[in-house]
Design an enzyme around this catalytic site. Structure first.
Site, mmCIF file in Angstrom:
data_model
loop_
_atom_site.group_PDB
_atom_site.id
_atom_site.type_symbol
_atom_site.label_atom_id
_atom_site.label_comp_id
_atom_site.label_asym_id
_atom_site.label_seq_id
_atom_site.Cartn_x
_atom_site.Cartn_y
_atom_site.Cartn_z
ATOM 1 N N LYS A 73 2.021 -3.412 6.323
ATOM 2 C CA LYS A 73 2.554 -3.433 5.028
ATOM 3 C C LYS A 73 3.930 -3.501 4.878
ATOM 4 C CE LYS A 73 -1.606 -4.277 3.036
ATOM 5 N NZ LYS A 73 -1.808 -5.692 2.607
ATOM 6 N N SER A 130 0.838 -1.444 -0.057
ATOM 7 C CA SER A 130 0.130 0.271 0.211
ATOM 8 C C SER A 130 0.917 1.209 0.153
ATOM 9 C CB SER A 130 -0.988 0.015 1.179
ATOM 10 O OG SER A 130 -1.453 1.342 1.440
ATOM 11 N N TYR A 166 -2.145 -0.972 10.732
ATOM 12 C CA TYR A 166 -2.178 -1.562 9.217
ATOM 13 C C TYR A 166 -1.107 -1.281 8.319
ATOM 14 C CZ TYR A 166 -3.534 -1.461 4.472
ATOM 15 O OH TYR A 166 -3.653 -1.551 3.209
#
Ligand code: WQD
Length: 339
Positions: free
Chosen positions: A155, A126, A151
């Site tokens: 990544k 991302s 989150y």
């Protein structure tokens, strides 16, 4: 016929990628434990493709279940790994669940590819790894900034785990850094299915326009941008899905030399929140009710992709416009119950 495992294959980007893989003659196995989607997405994939992918209802973070699933697939050509928890705000509330799920599933898959290096892996990353980039459009070699959420950390660290494993075990992988995937398949048979109140801009817009939500709250109007609202790189989900086909074919062809290559998936164009609202109204003829509200903590001011590396390495560019994204998103919303 090559077999490709699509983890999170009934999710938003996973289902659109499954459609494109089927259209190109791959055998597709969608792994999805329905943590963040519905089983009837399979019907949508079948309605578009004229064929039903195999669905394995497996929790990939469970090492025993993951091993037993993969033991039956010694000739797997590729794994496209979408399955992950992905809500930024929720990750702040439940960091351990995010680390256990997102790292657990990745580690279980990497144990397989370490033993079966012919199986190529594509990792769903991302643009959040860049944080607020110092230079825009942001290039893949821009410094990775400290993650703003657990989150985002899954990544960033996920890419590092992938790199260490690929180097140690001699397999090839590609990490794709998504900017803001939006829209839906033009057939309106698959699309985004946010569970609960949508956290992301476009599904909130379509649900508000459908009368399911109140007015859209625009988070902040005093940013240093052309109209005071944040800038993002909104990319059609079908363009994102097609990029995965190009990345898989790059890996299967043996092109490239680095164990892990990284590519941005964006259009290269930034749009403000107000420009997205105008695109929605222009492309659907629907008036949207909205109001300014306070800034949302954690939002970066602007993010949009440098697309040169993806064009050169994948031979891929986004083709769909913001207006097409909004028209497709609205057409999909109109098929949903309670629209
Ligand atoms: C876009 C813009 C908001 C909702 C997230 C993840 C990222 C990626 C894409 C997975 C921002 C504004 C939003 C609303 C608003 N996901 N907004 N009112 O935050 O750029 O990225 O989704 O890979 O990892 O972080 O997307 O759609 O939430 O927000 O004004 O009700 O819309 O402030 O400027 P974001 P978003």
């Amino acid at each position: 016929m090559k077999t490709v495992l699509v983890t999170g294959g009934l999710g938003f980007i996973g289902s659109h990628t499954a459609v494109e893989l089927l259209a190109r003659g791959y055998r597709v196995v969608c792994v999805d434990n329905l943590a963040n989607t519905r089983a009837d997405v399979l019907d949508g994939i079948a309605a578009i493709s004229g064929q039903r992918p195999v669905w394995a209802n497996v929790d990939l973070a469970d090492p025993v279940a993951c091993r037993s699933l993969l033991a039956g697939m010694p000739d797997l050509a590729g794994i496209i790994h979408f399955a992950a928890f992905k809500a930024v705000g929720e990750s702040v509330q439940k960091p351990l669940a995010y680390y256990r799920n997102n790292f657990g599933s990745l580690l279980n898959l990497l144990e397989f590819t370490a033993a079966q290096p012919q199986c190529r892996l594509i990792f769903s990353s991302s643009c959040t790894v860049y944080g607020q980039a110092d230079t825009l459009p942001v290039r893949e070699d821009a410094p990775v900034k400290p993650a703003e959420s657990p989150y985002g950390n899954t990544k960033q660290v996920g890419e590092e785990i992938l790199r260490d494993a690929a180097r140690a075990h001699g397999f090839r992988a590609i990490a794709l850094r998504y900017f803001n995937p939006i829209g839906a398949h033009p057939s309106a048979k698959i699309g985004e299915l946010p569970l609960g109140v949508p956290q992301n801009l476009v599904p909130f817009i379509t649900q508000s326009a459908a009368g399911l939500r109140g007015p859209l709250k625009v988070f902040g109007n005093d940013y240093p941008t052309r109209d005071g609202t944040c800038i993002r790189d909104y990319i059609h989900v079908v363009d994102v899905a097609l990029a995965h086909i190009y990345a898989l074919e790059r890996l299967l062809s043996g092109k490239g030399s680095d164990p892990v290559e990284v590519f941005n998936l964006g259009t290269g164009t930034g749009s403000t929140v107000l420009e997205v609202i105008s695109a929605f109204e222009r492309s659907t003829g629907k008036k949207l009710q909205w109001e300014f509200a306070a800034r949302r903590p954690g939002d970066v001011i602007a993010a949009y992709a440098n697309t040169e590396q993806a064009a050169a390495g994948l031979g891929w560019r986004a083709e769909r416009t913001l207006d097409q994204c909004m028209a497709d998103a609205w057409r999909w919303q109109c098929t949903l119950p309670g629209k």
